[in-house]
Scaffold this active site. Structure first.
Site, mmCIF file in Angstrom:
data_model
loop_
_atom_site.group_PDB
_atom_site.id
_atom_site.type_symbol
_atom_site.label_atom_id
_atom_site.label_comp_id
_atom_site.label_asym_id
_atom_site.label_seq_id
_atom_site.Cartn_x
_atom_site.Cartn_y
_atom_site.Cartn_z
ATOM 1 N N HIS A 58 0.846 -1.202 0.000
ATOM 2 C CA HIS A 58 0.000 0.000 0.000
ATOM 3 C C HIS A 58 0.877 1.247 0.000
ATOM 4 C CE1 HIS A 58 -3.942 2.023 0.772
ATOM 5 N NE2 HIS A 58 -3.094 3.005 1.070
ATOM 6 N N HIS A 60 1.533 5.361 -2.229
ATOM 7 C CA HIS A 60 1.057 6.400 -3.163
ATOM 8 C C HIS A 60 2.272 7.037 -3.831
ATOM 9 C CE1 HIS A 60 -3.232 6.457 -1.945
ATOM 10 N NE2 HIS A 60 -2.733 5.996 -0.810
ATOM 11 N N GLN A 153 -9.583 8.885 -6.055
ATOM 12 C CA GLN A 153 -9.374 9.484 -4.734
ATOM 13 C C GLN A 153 -10.500 10.429 -4.315
ATOM 14 O OE1 GLN A 153 -5.405 10.407 -3.809
ATOM 15 N NE2 GLN A 153 -5.894 11.514 -1.959
ATOM 16 N N HIS A 211 -9.351 1.509 -0.413
ATOM 17 C CA HIS A 211 -9.291 2.282 0.817
ATOM 18 C C HIS A 211 -10.681 2.146 1.448
ATOM 19 C CE1 HIS A 211 -5.824 4.038 -1.116
ATOM 20 N NE2 HIS A 211 -5.607 4.872 -0.118
ATOM 21 N N GLU A 214 -11.491 4.342 6.284
ATOM 22 C CA GLU A 214 -10.345 5.053 6.875
ATOM 23 C C GLU A 214 -10.890 6.253 7.666
ATOM 24 O OE1 GLU A 214 -6.052 7.077 5.661
ATOM 25 O OE2 GLU A 214 -7.462 6.563 4.087
ATOM 26 N N ASP A 310 2.349 3.425 2.923
ATOM 27 C CA ASP A 310 1.340 4.413 2.526
ATOM 28 C C ASP A 310 1.968 5.664 1.916
ATOM 29 O OD1 ASP A 310 -1.098 5.543 2.027
ATOM 30 O OD2 ASP A 310 -1.766 5.620 4.085
#
Length: 429
Positions: A58, A60, A153, A211, A214, A310
């Site tokens: 995981h 970005h 996103q 996701h 969260e 992350d």
């Protein structure tokens, strides 16, 4: 028998000690003590730990190393990070995204991190980040397995063009279907987004990584829907729920039902300890919630549970170094996983468990698998986490691609040892 490379006198994560690993043509051909095999290159491991490479399931990468652009996140909060990313996206260039991603991959190699699943924001109609990371994937293929997730996103239903952009990204060659159901406008929209995205993945034969929940809100229960759709569509072992932080706030009765549903569906879990402990619980005074999902309970139920990094130096997180042992250490502390078996499980959470989630072929130290290793300046996996051990050698397909000198400190003290090494302090030494 002639080999290309042999690692001699190595300790392995499964507890075996003093074994040799012979490699030829990029594969492991034999493992055992004192192998009578000659090799073109030999590494004496001196009973240090040889591990399969670290895996981050995981991340970005489209935002990594962008800290300070266009300004700093002064509050260090999730909301300011989201606002910053919204300011940065319109001024991104494909060249800048590629350059930062390649620099991060260099850092990853130095840390023995040779497989990464990165979420890519598709809510920019240019799909600039998608094109950039597809190019990066091609460039780093000789040394990193890079897997891309189409990540809406701003919300699959909430963002006006996200639906078509997810499809466009998958058509370009993105590997995994992503989502963010808790960010949709309503719980119903969140559930609908899960249904549509899972159906898309099933039709294309792809994996899913969302996701999910969260948030600190115990009523954010989209993982329940994700487990349902996984079972309905026959996606078992191909679906991961990332974060799942709302589970830390749910009542125990509901969780007992939820974990059973997740187990039936064989949904995997990816916690992100560094980010979860930092961004969650921000509305709490005291007591303050830890922010990470229920890792020990999920593991006990038999689910595959991994830890992800992350973010590294981006709008959401100004820290990070690409070190998955730092991630494992934070996960250990936050989840209070301090039994000997639990600590070993935290090492698995940044190696073998995320490898399963990503579906990596030929991963692991076994005959016939890829000759991919990290030689760590530690005797076992527990010591590796304790020390965040130095990576002496990083090996990909039987070739050394990174190495770091042995770390030790010279002392100038009368009647004391001349040098100190962290791995000299293991129990019994």
């Amino acid at each position: 028998m002639q080999a290309d490379l042999i690692l001699k006198n190595a300790n392995l994560p499964d507890g075996r000690t003093g074994v040799d690993i012979a490699c030829k043509n990029g594969k492991i051909i034999e493992i055992g003590p004192k192998l009578p095999i000659l090799a073109g290159e030999e590494i004496d491991c001196d009973r240090l730990l040889v591990s399969p490479p670290f895996v981050d399931s995981h991340f970005h990468m489209d935002a990594t190393l962008s800290l300070g652009l266009p300004r700093m996140n002064e509050s260090g909060t999730l909301l300011e990070g989201i606002a910053l990313w919204g300011e940065l996206k319109p001024i991104l260039t494909i060249e800048a995204v590629i350059e930062r991603a390649l620099r991060y991959c260099d850092l990853a190699v130095s840390k023995g991190l040779l497989a990464i699943r990165t979420h890519v924001d598709v809510c920019d109609d240019r799909l600039l980040a998608v094109d950039a990371l597809l190019e990066v994937k091609k460039q780093v293929a000789p040394y990193i397995d890079l897997q891309l997730v189409a990540f809406p996103q701003d919300g699959y239903l909430r963002s006006p063009t996200a639906k078509q952009n997810v499809i466009r990204a998958l058509d370009k060659g993105v590997d995994v279907v992503g989502g963010i159901p808790h960010f949709e406008r309503t719980m119903a929209d969140g559930a609908q987004s899960i249904t549509e995205l899972c159906e898309m993945a099933a039709k294309r034969g792809l994996r899913v990584d969302m996701h999910c929940d969260e948030t600190d809100d115990p009523l954010s229960r989209h993982i329940e829907m994700l487990a349902y759709e996984t079972q309905r569509l026959g996606l078992q072992e191909r679906v991961a729920g990332s974060h799942l932080t709302s589970m830390h706030s749910m009542d125990n009765y509901y969780v007992s039902k939820l974990i059973a549903l997740m187990t039936e569906a064989e949904v995997s879990v990816i916690a992100n300890p560094l980010i979860n402990i930092t961004l969650q619980g921000r509305h709490d005074t005291y007591p303050k919630r830890r922010g990470m999902t229920r890792v020990p309970e999920l593991r006990k139920a038999g689910l595959t549970v991994a830890f992800g990094h992350d973010c590294v130096m981006d709008p959401w997180y100004s820290m990070g170094s690409g070190d998955m042992l730092e991630v494992a250490s934070m996960g250990l502390h936050v989840a209070q996983m301090t039994s000997r078996d639990d600590i070993r499980a935290c090492f698995d959470a940044v190696t073998t468990e995320p490898a399963k989630i990503m579906g990596l072929e030929g991963y692991g130290i076994a005959v016939g698998n890829n000759a991919d290793f990290v030689v760590l300046q530690a005797r076992d996996t527990i010591e590796a986490i304790r020390l965040r051990a130095n990576r002496l050698y990083v090996i990909r397909r039987g070739n050394i691609i990174a190495e770091t000198p042995l770390q030790q400190t010279r002392l100038h003290l009368s009647e004391r040892p001349e040098t100190v090494r962290g791995d000299d302090y293991a129990p019994g030494k």
